[in-house]
Write a protein that holds these residues in place. Structure first.
Motif, PDB file in Angstrom:
ATOM      1  N   GLN A 198       0.953  -1.080   0.146  1.00 47.97           N
ATOM      2  CA  GLN A 198      -0.078   0.118   0.053  1.00 47.97           C
ATOM      3  C   GLN A 198       0.781   1.166  -0.108  1.00 47.97           C
ATOM      4  OE1 GLN A 198      -1.950  -1.142   3.785  1.00 47.97           O
ATOM      5  NE2 GLN A 198      -4.042  -1.455   2.509  1.00 47.97           N
ATOM      6  N   LEU A 199       2.087   1.254  -0.150  1.00 47.92           N
ATOM      7  CA  LEU A 199       3.075   2.253  -0.077  1.00 47.92           C
ATOM      8  C   LEU A 199       3.695   2.233  -1.415  1.00 47.92           C
ATOM      9  CD1 LEU A 199       5.103   1.420   3.241  1.00 47.92           C
ATOM     10  CD2 LEU A 199       2.834   2.687   3.072  1.00 47.92           C
ATOM     11  N   SER A 200       4.168   3.709  -1.637  1.00 44.63           N
ATOM     12  CA  SER A 200       4.759   4.107  -2.969  1.00 44.63           C
ATOM     13  C   SER A 200       6.643   3.726  -2.672  1.00 44.63           C
ATOM     14  CB  SER A 200       4.979   5.520  -2.969  1.00 44.63           C
ATOM     15  OG  SER A 200       5.896   6.079  -2.009  1.00 44.63           O
ATOM     16  N   GLY A 201       7.330   3.605  -3.578  1.00 44.61           N
ATOM     17  CA  GLY A 201       8.712   3.019  -3.588  1.00 44.61           C
ATOM     18  C   GLY A 201       9.433   3.855  -2.522  1.00 44.61           C
ATOM     19  N   GLY A 202       9.197   5.336  -2.467  1.00 45.94           N
ATOM     20  CA  GLY A 202       9.971   6.081  -1.710  1.00 45.94           C
ATOM     21  C   GLY A 202       9.494   5.842  -0.169  1.00 45.94           C
ATOM     22  N   GLN A 203       8.214   5.500   0.058  1.00 47.23           N
ATOM     23  CA  GLN A 203       7.791   5.225   1.654  1.00 47.23           C
ATOM     24  C   GLN A 203       8.285   3.954   1.609  1.00 47.23           C
ATOM     25  OE1 GLN A 203       3.578   5.626   0.597  1.00 47.23           O
ATOM     26  NE2 GLN A 203       3.431   7.725   1.714  1.00 47.23           N
ATOM     27  N   LYS A 204       8.464   3.000   0.740  1.00 50.42           N
ATOM     28  CA  LYS A 204       9.166   1.627   1.312  1.00 50.42           C
ATOM     29  C   LYS A 204      10.485   1.855   1.516  1.00 50.42           C
ATOM     30  CE  LYS A 204       6.115  -1.158  -1.856  1.00 50.42           C
ATOM     31  NZ  LYS A 204       6.074  -1.885  -3.018  1.00 50.42           N
TER      32      LYS A 204
END
Length: 433
Positions: free
Chosen positions: A143-149
């Motif tokens: 449920q996260l974007s690449g940057g958030q991951k």
């Protein structure tokens, strides 16, 4: 003395007996508070060097020295502790656990510390707030974007408060905005006095740190300081231990719950497969048992009939017969209970009853290989008696073959006498069955 030193590091890979050198005698030193970028093209040895520094690869020559202590002499247990406490890894593909929430992913590293459960949760929330994910703690990685991951990966790497952060292409899968944010986070970690080492092929990433080390064909082609390193911090590594069984079991149960429908389908599929195998094995054993029963109903599996191999032109009876020494040899074989003599004649035999005659293909003495239950009428033969097959009996009396029981018939056998002249032997026998 530098905080981390590499002395003449050499590493080769082998394809058969052919050697492919990757690192060719590297000498480097790193201080706390540095943000070092190891720059180079693919295949230049960057990742190999990262694995050696991180304690993931011990098959090299040279020495890695941390705070004056060599890692070459550490046991596997000590290297495990080094990786847990001193090193924090950040990977290009994040390596987050999909069935755990953001908070739980960070808690995995904290499960291996001596902090209490409450302290672990407080530190996890603090780290996620530090990387800007305070509002996303209950979300799952998908449920996260690449940057958030990548931010979650950074928080997880910081969980045990390690002194060295190793980042392998930390911005390789990110856009320019996320790249800038992640680099600022890594710079902030270096500002706190930790040693940050990034492996990259991006000049933009390299220019963000305090120092660039360029690798070319396994050698250092450039070691340039961009700016002064930050002030070294205090060593605040948390005491760690291996993941406990309870935590491992809990993670496994979480995985089962997260993929419940898929796991149920897998269980059902496996049950059907196992049941099918059991049914087929049972069916096969049943068929084999039936076949064995049918075979054993016709023959006695515990009785063997052994004949001597005699050439067709051999007319010497003594050479055709089994000798006493042959019988003795058979009696000595393991599990043989007894050996009985018998006679077997093939060809040249005939039966006569009145005007009816029947040629028979073979004649033999009655023995245990013939089951008594296969006698449909009458009894087993005794002295001067003969047991007929249904086919032979039908040739002698087609309408009433069973009426032959008790009657006498003449048996003829063509053979040679001692002078090698043909003669016909005859004997009257009673039909026993």
């Amino acid at each position: 003395m530098a905080y981390l030193e590499l002395h003449d590091i050499k590493k080769s890979y082998y394809l058969g007996s052919e050697e492919f050198p990757v690192l060719k005698g590297l000498n480097l030193s790193f201080e706390q508070g540095e943000f070092v970028s190891i720059l180079g093209e693919s295949g230049g040895g960057k990742t190999t060097l990262m694995n050696i520094i991180g304690g993931l690869d011990s098959n090299y020559t040279g020495d890695v020295v941390l705070n004056g202590n060599s890692l070459r002499h550490d046991t596997n247990k000590q290297l495990d502790a080094y990786r847990r406490q001193t090193i924090g890894f950040i990977f290009q593909n994040f390596n987050l656990i999909s069935h755990l929430t953001v908070l739980q992913n960070v808690m995995v590293s904290l499960e291996m510390t001596t902090l209490s459960r409450k302290q672990q949760e407080e530190r996890a929330h603090q780290l996620l707030e530090q990387v800007g994910l305070k509002e996303h703690v209950k979300k799952f990685p998908n449920q996260l974007s690449g940057g958030q991951k990548q931010r979650v990966a950074i928080a997880r790497a910081l969980a045990s408060d390690p002194e060295i952060i190793i980042a392998d292409e930390p911005t390789g899968a990110l856009d320019s905005q996320n790249t800038q944010e992640i680099l600022e986070l890594l710079d902030q970690i270096a500002t706190d006095g930790k040693l940050v080492i990034t492996v990259t092929h991006s000049q933009t990433v390299a220019d963000f740190g305090t120092r660039i080390v360029r690798l070319t064909d396994g050698k250092i082609s450039e070691d340039k300081k961009i700016k002064e390193p930050y002030k070294a911090g205090n060593e605040n590594e948390l005491t760690t231990h291996t993941l406990k069984f309870g935590a491992t079991l809990k993670m496994a149960l979480e995985n089962m719950r997260y993929n419940l429908k898929r796991n149920i389908l897998i269980i059902i599929g496996a049950a059907i497969g196992i049941f099918s195998v059991i049914v087929m094995l049972g069916l096969g054993n049943g068929v084999q048992g039936y076949i064995n029963h049918e075979i054993y109903s016709q023959v006695n599996p515990n009785a063997l009939q052994i004949t001597k191999n005699v050439s067709s032109d051999n007319t010497d009876v003594n050479k055709s017969n089994m000798q006493t020494k042959d019988k003795n040899r058979l009696e000595k074989i393991k599990h043989v209970k007894n050996v009985q003599n018998g006679f077997y004649v093939q060809g040249g035999s005939q039966l006569r009853l009145g005007k009816q005659t029947a040629a028979i293909s073979f004649m033999q003495t009655f023995n245990p290989t013939i089951l008594k239950k296969s006698i449909t009428r009458g009894d087993a033969p005794k002295g001067n008696e003969i047991l007929l097959t249904k086919e032979i009996a039908a040739k002698l009396n087609k309408k009433h073959p069973y009426s032959l029981i008790g009657k006498k018939i003449t048996f003829y056998q063509n053979t040679l006498n001692k002078q090698k002249r043909p003669v016909t032997l005859s004997k009257t026998l009673k039909v026993s069955g």
